[in-house]
Every structure is written in C-alpha cells, then in structure tokens.
Design a protein around this motif. Structure first.
Motif, short mmCIF file in Angstrom:
data_model
loop_
_atom_site.label_atom_id
_atom_site.label_comp_id
_atom_site.label_asym_id
_atom_site.label_seq_id
_atom_site.Cartn_x
_atom_site.Cartn_y
_atom_site.Cartn_z
N ASN A 48 0.75 -1.12 0.01
CA ASN A 48 0.05 0.06 0.12
C ASN A 48 1.05 1.22 -0.22
O ASN A 48 0.61 2.23 0.48
CB ASN A 48 -0.88 0.10 1.30
N GLY A 49 2.00 1.16 -0.81
CA GLY A 49 2.90 2.22 -0.87
C GLY A 49 3.70 2.73 0.46
O GLY A 49 4.24 3.49 0.45
N GLN A 50 3.87 1.67 1.38
CA GLN A 50 4.48 2.17 2.65
C GLN A 50 5.50 0.80 2.81
O GLN A 50 5.33 -0.23 2.44
CB GLN A 50 3.30 1.87 3.81
N PRO A 51 6.78 1.06 3.41
CA PRO A 51 7.69 0.25 3.76
C PRO A 51 6.99 -1.06 4.57
O PRO A 51 6.16 -0.81 5.39
CB PRO A 51 8.68 0.98 4.35
N TYR A 52 7.35 -2.04 4.34
CA TYR A 52 6.74 -3.34 4.81
C TYR A 52 7.74 -4.18 5.31
O TYR A 52 7.46 -4.53 6.54
CB TYR A 52 5.91 -4.24 3.93
N GLY A 53 9.02 -4.57 4.70
CA GLY A 53 9.89 -5.30 5.23
C GLY A 53 11.18 -5.62 4.39
O GLY A 53 11.10 -5.25 3.18
N VAL A 54 12.10 -6.54 4.91
CA VAL A 54 13.23 -6.76 4.14
C VAL A 54 13.33 -8.21 4.33
O VAL A 54 13.40 -8.71 5.51
CB VAL A 54 14.45 -5.77 4.60
N GLU A 55 13.96 -9.01 3.33
CA GLU A 55 14.26 -10.17 3.44
C GLU A 55 15.51 -10.49 2.89
O GLU A 55 15.80 -10.02 1.43
CB GLU A 55 13.14 -11.18 2.93
N TYR A 56 16.35 -11.40 3.31
CA TYR A 56 17.51 -12.06 2.65
C TYR A 56 17.27 -13.30 1.97
O TYR A 56 16.75 -14.13 3.07
CB TYR A 56 18.83 -11.87 3.69
N TYR A 57 17.82 -13.71 1.04
CA TYR A 57 17.31 -14.98 0.26
C TYR A 57 18.92 -15.57 0.32
O TYR A 57 19.47 -15.59 -0.69
CB TYR A 57 16.58 -14.79 -0.86
N ALA A 58 19.19 -16.42 1.19
CA ALA A 58 20.44 -17.19 1.24
C ALA A 58 20.14 -18.62 0.16
O ALA A 58 19.11 -19.01 0.04
CB ALA A 58 20.79 -17.77 2.68
N PRO A 59 21.31 -19.03 0.12
CA PRO A 59 21.38 -20.47 -0.59
C PRO A 59 20.60 -21.60 0.41
O PRO A 59 20.45 -21.29 1.59
CB PRO A 59 22.87 -20.72 -0.70
N SER A 60 20.15 -22.55 -0.24
CA SER A 60 19.66 -23.63 0.16
C SER A 60 18.25 -23.05 0.99
O SER A 60 17.91 -23.80 1.71
CB SER A 60 20.65 -24.40 1.17
N GLN A 61 17.56 -22.21 0.23
CA GLN A 61 16.26 -21.85 0.45
C GLN A 61 15.91 -21.35 1.77
O GLN A 61 15.08 -21.38 2.40
CB GLN A 61 15.11 -22.96 0.12
N ARG A 62 17.12 -20.63 2.47
CA ARG A 62 17.03 -19.92 3.79
C ARG A 62 16.77 -18.77 3.49
O ARG A 62 17.14 -18.15 2.56
CB ARG A 62 18.36 -20.33 4.55
N VAL A 63 16.14 -18.02 4.58
CA VAL A 63 15.74 -16.64 4.76
C VAL A 63 15.78 -15.86 6.01
O VAL A 63 15.99 -16.79 6.94
CB VAL A 63 14.28 -16.62 4.06
N ILE A 64 15.97 -14.59 5.83
CA ILE A 64 15.96 -14.03 7.23
C ILE A 64 15.19 -12.79 6.79
O ILE A 64 15.45 -12.06 5.79
CB ILE A 64 17.26 -13.52 7.55
N TRP A 65 14.24 -12.55 7.59
CA TRP A 65 13.04 -11.52 7.28
C TRP A 65 13.00 -10.56 8.50
O TRP A 65 13.25 -11.06 9.87
CB TRP A 65 11.49 -12.22 7.38
N SER A 66 12.71 -9.57 8.18
CA SER A 66 12.67 -8.21 9.20
C SER A 66 11.43 -7.22 8.92
O SER A 66 11.42 -6.88 7.57
CB SER A 66 13.74 -7.40 9.45
#
Length: 127
Positions: free
Chosen positions: A40-58
């Motif tokens: 909706n036009g507003q910042p929502y989050g950040v995600e890092y997409y690591a190898p082996s289908q791992r992620v880190i979300w904030s």
C-alpha cells in the motif's frame, strides 16, 4: 484476418492470465539478494534470500526471523523458526521487480519489490 490477429496481439492480457513463478524461477531470481518490500505504498519489510532456500526476514524494526521457503503448487511458502505456520504467496515477475500476493488471509496483502537493499541489520541476531 491478419489485421484482426494484429489488433488482438496488442490487447493486454488480464492479470488473471499471469503465471506465478515456479520454485526454480523464484530461487534463480532471489538467491543472494536482500530485497525491500512495500505494501500500500508504505515500507513493509526486508528479506535476505540465502542459498539452500534459507531466509532472514525483518519488519524493519531490527528484529529478524530466520526461516526457509519451499514451493507448493505454484505458491512460495515460508516457515520461520519462531512461527511454524506456513505463509504462502503467489509470486509474479513484473517489469520493475516482483509482486507477491498473500494467499492465507481474508484481506488481500500484496507486496512489491522496492529495491535491492544493503545487508540486514538484526539486533536480536548479532547481525
């Protein structure tokens, strides 16, 4: 007849005709990136997409959640270490990045890729 075909070729297909990214397409596009998303036009989050289908979300608050993603029926599902309930999205490639549509809610949530970000800073993970 050729003129009709030429005119029909110029008519944009409806959004419903889009095909969601496969797991292979998603992995090829995302792996190694840290992406910022808006809703909706507003910042929502950040995600890092690591190898082996791992992620880190904030959610942009300094707290991060580790997890993993998997493909299921043209959806991309995320499971985080502190929340085992899958969060599934249909993800589409667009001219300016990706668009992700949340599948598990009565209210539509659509995230848009804003840009590729600097590495995540996680207060709760020692960076």
């Amino acid at each position: 007849m050729k003129q009709l075909a030429a005119v029909l070729a110029l008519v944009p297909l409806p959004a419903l005709a889009e095909t969601a990214m496969s797991g292979e397409e998603f992995e090829a596009y995302m792996t190694g990136k840290t992406l910022t998303f808006s809703a909706n036009g507003q910042p929502y989050g950040v995600e890092y997409y690591a190898p082996s289908q791992r992620v880190i979300w904030s959610f942009l608050d300094g707290a991060c959640m580790q997890g993993e993603w998997y493909a299921e029926d043209r959806a991309i599902c995320f499971v985080y270490d502190d929340d085992p309930e899958p969060k599934c999205w249909k993800v589409y490639k667009a001219d300016n990045g990706i668009r992700a549509e949340f599948l598990d809610s009565a209210e539509p949530t659509i995230l848009y890729e804003v840009d590729e970000s600097a590495p995540l800073i996680c207060d709760n993970m020692g960076s």
